[in-house]
Design an enzyme around this catalytic site. Sequence first.
Site, mmCIF file in Angstrom:
data_model
loop_
_atom_site.group_PDB
_atom_site.id
_atom_site.type_symbol
_atom_site.label_atom_id
_atom_site.label_comp_id
_atom_site.label_asym_id
_atom_site.label_seq_id
_atom_site.Cartn_x
_atom_site.Cartn_y
_atom_site.Cartn_z
ATOM 1 N N SER A 44 0.606 -1.117 -0.003
ATOM 2 C CA SER A 44 -0.106 -0.234 0.074
ATOM 3 C C SER A 44 0.734 1.237 0.027
ATOM 4 O O SER A 44 0.212 2.340 0.134
ATOM 5 C CB SER A 44 -0.956 0.038 1.088
ATOM 6 N N THR A 68 -2.529 3.923 3.294
ATOM 7 C CA THR A 68 -1.609 4.581 3.651
ATOM 8 C C THR A 68 -0.842 4.713 4.634
ATOM 9 O O THR A 68 -1.192 3.647 5.800
ATOM 10 C CB THR A 68 -2.559 5.740 3.525
ATOM 11 N N THR A 113 1.718 7.319 0.271
ATOM 12 C CA THR A 113 0.045 6.009 0.224
ATOM 13 C C THR A 113 1.245 6.032 -1.505
ATOM 14 O O THR A 113 1.895 6.643 -2.427
ATOM 15 C CB THR A 113 -0.635 6.845 0.555
ATOM 16 N N ARG A 142 -4.511 9.766 -10.940
ATOM 17 C CA ARG A 142 -5.400 9.963 -9.802
ATOM 18 C C ARG A 142 -4.902 10.715 -8.643
ATOM 19 O O ARG A 142 -3.737 9.791 -8.551
ATOM 20 C CB ARG A 142 -6.661 8.627 -9.619
ATOM 21 N N THR A 158 -6.089 7.956 6.682
ATOM 22 C CA THR A 158 -5.952 7.739 5.323
ATOM 23 C C THR A 158 -7.273 6.679 5.653
ATOM 24 O O THR A 158 -8.585 7.014 6.363
ATOM 25 C CB THR A 158 -4.942 5.637 6.044
ATOM 26 N N GLY A 159 -7.673 5.666 4.142
ATOM 27 C CA GLY A 159 -8.520 5.296 3.382
ATOM 28 C C GLY A 159 -9.451 5.864 2.186
ATOM 29 O O GLY A 159 -8.405 6.399 1.707
HETATM 30 N N1 GLY Z 1 -5.666 7.810 1.759
HETATM 31 C C1 GLY Z 1 -5.794 7.706 0.042
HETATM 32 C C2 GLY Z 1 -6.081 7.274 -1.211
HETATM 33 O O1 GLY Z 1 -6.960 7.440 -1.202
HETATM 34 O O2 GLY Z 1 -4.432 7.329 -1.997
#
Ligand code: GLY
Length: 362
Positions: A87, A207, A225, A235, A258-259
């Site tokens: 990740s 992340t 991340t 993106r 994170t998330g």
């Molecule tokens: N929180 C990390 C991402 O959505 O890239």
Amino acid sequence: MDISIKRRDFLKTATAAGVTALVGDKLGALGQLQAQTKTAVKPVVISSANGLMATAKAMEMIQQGADALDAVIAGVNIVEDDPNDNSVGYAGLPNEEGVVELDSSVMHGPSCRGGAVASIRSIKNPSKVAKMVMDRSDHILIVGEGALKFAKAHGFQEENLLTESSREIWLKWKENLSTEDDWLPPHDIESKDIGEGLKSYLRNHGTINCDAIDLKGNISGVTTTSGLAFKIPGRVGDSPILGAGLYVDNEVGAAGSTGRGEANLLSCSSVMIVEYMRQGKSPEQACLMACERIASHTKERRLLNDQGWPKFNVNFYAISKKGEYGGAAIWSGSRYAINTGEKQSRLIDCAYLFKSEPKPKK
Ligand code: GLY
């Protein structure tokens, strides 16, 4: 302009407002008082749950006198370098074309500076490049090809970040494409059965965020991340966006996330959490309030379950100037890593808004 009058007026105003700490240590006796307060603060390092080793490393460095930012970057470098963590950094899951693209941001509390990179390819430690942006450019955020060129100009080595294991996970996803991608057909906010990739266990937003207070009482943070697995190339999530995936105010505290970055980008929660702490909320209360904001602002039907709650998770972690710490998530089950001076870090349950269903046994 008469600087001394300005300074006297500012002191009066600042004292009346109870915000003397904002004045900084350029102000003689007041500055010394502030410095005493700072040295009384115990160091703390917090991170997302994947940061047990990162927080321990950062604390070890802090106890040897390191600046909080150097310490948290060294901590997350362990995770960025880890071939078994899909990740972050090396071995991060790639975009939909099989190319690893990384995001990272840093903020240095005492100097009120920050730096970030987004969609950077072929460099396994984007957190170090983010710090280089802060230290060696007049910019805050550099993306894509420009970020890679900037990193190479500063001696970073290009390497293939896709490991065999992350390539195989990507290939499995690609071979099973159906509704599980990010290309949505025309839809409105009532549309339900699209964007199902959201719930796939493979679509992680893993992340690491890591924030610390050092021996001088200074606060810094980093978030790094590989972003959403199998994303559309280019993106960018919340991690490299200061105010969203990370925010530090040396007089108040730090917060990171994170998330699901898309949800956090719409609310810029990290700066909001720091502002809630400035108003007197504890780190945990402030993180929960950010979760509530995201839940109440999620209106698209495809993102909500039958009860109208978000189908996704976002986690927040925060420390305050006083050395308090806490974390919260939309859904139960998340944890964070904490180290307050021990050799080994420990995991603590995050507060949450909604209780997750127990996972079926495999
Ligand atoms: N929180 C990390 C991402 O959505 O890239």
